[in-house]
Design a protein around this motif. Structure first.
Motif, PDB file in Angstrom:
ATOM      1  N   THR A   1      -6.438   9.457   2.467  1.00 20.50           N
ATOM      2  CA  THR A   1      -7.784   9.184   1.800  1.00 20.50           C
ATOM      3  C   THR A   1      -9.629   9.599   2.392  1.00 20.50           C
ATOM      4  OG1 THR A   1      -6.009   7.324   0.660  1.00 20.50           O
ATOM      5  CG2 THR A   1      -8.285   6.924   0.128  1.00 20.50           C
TER       6      THR A   1
ATOM      7  N   GLN B   1       0.584  -1.089  -0.681  1.00 20.79           N
ATOM      8  CA  GLN B   1       0.349   0.164  -0.155  1.00 20.79           C
ATOM      9  C   GLN B   1       0.794   1.258   0.152  1.00 20.79           C
ATOM     10  OE1 GLN B   1      -2.535   0.612   3.238  1.00 20.79           O
ATOM     11  NE2 GLN B   1      -3.270   2.479   2.535  1.00 20.79           N
TER      12      GLN B   1
ATOM     13  N   VAL C   1      -1.662  12.771   1.273  1.00 20.52           N
ATOM     14  CA  VAL C   1      -1.245  11.106   1.543  1.00 20.52           C
ATOM     15  C   VAL C   1       0.661  10.822   0.644  1.00 20.52           C
ATOM     16  CG1 VAL C   1      -1.490   9.699  -0.575  1.00 20.52           C
ATOM     17  CG2 VAL C   1      -3.254  10.614   0.628  1.00 20.52           C
TER      18      VAL C   1
ATOM     19  N   PHE D   1      -9.933  13.100   2.051  1.00 20.57           N
ATOM     20  CA  PHE D   1     -10.144  13.635   0.386  1.00 20.57           C
ATOM     21  C   PHE D   1     -11.813  12.635   0.361  1.00 20.57           C
ATOM     22  CE2 PHE D   1     -10.373  11.799  -3.615  1.00 20.57           C
ATOM     23  CZ  PHE D   1     -10.776  12.789  -4.492  1.00 20.57           C
ATOM     24  N   THR D   2     -12.183  11.765   0.297  1.00 25.32           N
ATOM     25  CA  THR D   2     -13.340  11.027   0.462  1.00 25.32           C
ATOM     26  C   THR D   2     -14.242  11.636   0.726  1.00 25.32           C
ATOM     27  OG1 THR D   2     -12.197   9.330  -0.150  1.00 25.32           O
ATOM     28  CG2 THR D   2     -15.236   8.807   0.326  1.00 25.32           C
TER      29      THR D   2
ATOM     30  N   ILE E   1      -1.303   8.152   5.219  1.00 20.62           N
ATOM     31  CA  ILE E   1      -2.330   7.633   4.149  1.00 20.62           C
ATOM     32  C   ILE E   1      -3.569   7.167   4.196  1.00 20.62           C
ATOM     33  CG2 ILE E   1      -1.710   5.878   1.321  1.00 20.62           C
ATOM     34  CD1 ILE E   1       0.951   5.390   1.911  1.00 20.62           C
TER      35      ILE E   1
ATOM     36  N   MET F   1     -15.330   3.690   0.861  1.00 20.27           N
ATOM     37  CA  MET F   1     -13.588   3.800   1.630  1.00 20.27           C
ATOM     38  C   MET F   1     -13.113   3.688   3.146  1.00 20.27           C
ATOM     39  SD  MET F   1     -10.720   5.463   0.719  1.00 20.27           S
ATOM     40  CE  MET F   1     -11.190   5.805  -1.292  1.00 20.27           C
TER      41      MET F   1
ATOM     42  N   THR G   1      -8.667  19.861  -1.353  1.00 21.33           N
ATOM     43  CA  THR G   1      -8.654  18.476  -2.012  1.00 21.33           C
ATOM     44  C   THR G   1      -7.152  18.595  -2.098  1.00 21.33           C
ATOM     45  OG1 THR G   1     -10.918  18.411  -3.332  1.00 21.33           O
ATOM     46  CG2 THR G   1      -8.617  18.002  -4.487  1.00 21.33           C
TER      47      THR G   1
ATOM     48  N   GLN H   1      -1.055   7.222  -5.761  1.00 22.34           N
ATOM     49  CA  GLN H   1      -2.779   6.872  -6.491  1.00 22.34           C
ATOM     50  C   GLN H   1      -2.708   8.180  -6.142  1.00 22.34           C
ATOM     51  OE1 GLN H   1      -3.916   2.709  -6.980  1.00 22.34           O
ATOM     52  NE2 GLN H   1      -6.062   3.690  -7.692  1.00 22.34           N
ATOM     53  N   LEU H   2      -3.599   8.438  -5.305  1.00 23.67           N
ATOM     54  CA  LEU H   2      -4.954   9.555  -4.947  1.00 23.67           C
ATOM     55  C   LEU H   2      -3.981  10.798  -5.597  1.00 23.67           C
ATOM     56  CD1 LEU H   2      -6.959  10.888  -4.008  1.00 23.67           C
ATOM     57  CD2 LEU H   2      -6.175  10.500  -1.898  1.00 23.67           C
TER      58      LEU H   2
ATOM     59  N   SER I   1       0.845   3.454  -9.712  1.00 25.41           N
ATOM     60  CA  SER I   1       0.120   4.290  -9.401  1.00 25.41           C
ATOM     61  C   SER I   1      -0.467   5.723 -10.474  1.00 25.41           C
ATOM     62  CB  SER I   1       0.178   5.287  -8.041  1.00 25.41           C
ATOM     63  OG  SER I   1       0.501   4.707  -7.331  1.00 25.41           O
TER      64      SER I   1
END
Length: 353
Positions: free
Chosen positions: A301, A105, A138, A304-305, A297, A264, A131, A111-112, A170
């Motif tokens: 994440t 991970q 992250v 962000f969600t 991380i 999430m 954002t 990736q994000l 990613s």
């Protein structure tokens, strides 16, 4: 005594299904790649082929699953998304082969931020400060995890090449997420049809590289020697192929039955369980740095969600301007969510069109 209604049980069942499928995928993938590290492309090809076969079986047994007919013009239009998909999957497989299951991970932690960056470039828009803040959190978590640590022996440290594979994975996953939106119209906005084209096309594109990499020759030599690892490779391909298909279904169900936020949080819980199982099953080394990295991380994440869920909430209804209605003869009240056309993105989320 707590009373559980049918909806609660449905949500719990779907979340458990999603988490179980995802965990099986990661650990069986890792076990097979540890036993047969020289056959990564053939392993991936088998998974894609099994997914195509299962989609065919699902279409034959259910009227709700429709597989597209071969159309050369559609295939040409889908070449970009299929190519990016298979390149991302290859780098993802190579990354998992070279790192510990608990570190996977972290290796793909960018990736994000990369998805936010690529999406902003594609839409030529500037992401909101919240954002950007989530992307920064992250990113800090990623660098915290890959930073050298005196508590990690040199032999246990992931190679620079494996981290590079994770970064490329990613990046291509981020590009793939953007390309899916422009590709769905070519499949009548059906995620099932796009999944079939993607899996079938990726298998076709991957086959020449399996031959060039000499993996078919290696399999023949393993058969001649009666290699035990070949049995593990075969069963592992079957299990991951089936669970890869189930994971696709589980991901869509998780978002459909619950919500992106709940999805999430279940992903976050899965990541924690994945880390603990990696330590218990594969005896992975979990340091304070790595644990803190995973935590940061996950926080970024989930933040962000939460931000996106706030941004997608409907605006409060405004009072009707009766004077304006009298002058123009029509209602100038802003549209509500009922008046907005919706479409589905790559992960099954409903988004405004």
């Amino acid at each position: 005594m707590i009373s559980l209604n049918s909806n609660t049980l449905k949500v719990a069942g779907v979340v458990t299904f999603y988490m179980s499928a995802a965990l099986v995928m990661v650990f069986v993938n890792k076990a097979v790649l540890d036993k047969a590290p020289e056959l990564p492309l053939l392993f991936l090809f088998n998974q894609l082929l099994i997914a195509v076969v299962l989609l065919r079986v699902a279409a034959a047994s259910s009227k709700h699953v429709e597989i597209p007919r071969y159309d050369l013009s559609v295939a040409k239009k889908l070449v970009p998304v299929v190519t990016v998909n298979i390149v991302g999957l290859v780098f993802n497989t190579l990354c998992l082969r070279g790192v510990e299951a608990s570190f996977f991970q972290i290796a793909r932690g960018m990736q994000l931020p990369l998805t936010i960056f690529i999406s902003s470039l594609n839409t030529r828009s500037t992401p909101s400060p919240r954002t950007v803040g989530a992307a920064i959190i992250v990113t800090l978590g990623f660098f915290l995890g890959v930073a050298p640590s005196s508590s990690i022996p040199i032999t246990a440290s992931p190679s620079i090449l494996s981290l590079f594979y994770g970064l490329l994975s990613s990046l291509f996953i981020a590009i793939h997420a953007v390309l899916i939106k422009s590709s769905l119209p070519h499949c009548n906005n059906s995620t099932i049809k796009l999944a079939w084209w993607t899996n079938a096309g990726s298998a076709v594109l991957l086959l020449p590289f399996i031959v060039l990499n000499g993996e078919l020759r290696l399999v023949y030599e393993m058969i001649q020697r009666g290699n035990h690892e070949l049995h593990i490779f075969g069963w592992g391909s079957l299990v991951t192929g089936v669970f890869g298909f189930l994971l696709c279904v589980a991901g869509l169900l998780s978002i459909k039955v619950t919500s992106p936020v709940t999805h999430m949080f279940s992903s976050a819980a899965r990541s924690v369980i994945q880390t603990l199982l990696g330590v218990l099953i594969f005896h992975d080394l979990l340091t304070i740095n790595r644990g803190a990295s995973i935590f940061v991380i996950l926080c970024g994440t989930m933040y962000f969600t939460w931000v996106k869920s706030l941004e997608q909430q409907p605006q409060p209804r405004q009072p009707v301007d009766l004077e304006s209605v009298g002058r123009t003869g029509r209602n100038t009240e802003p549209k509500t969510d009922l008046d907005v056309v919706w479409e589905v993105d790559s992960e099954g989320n409903e988004i405004k069109k």
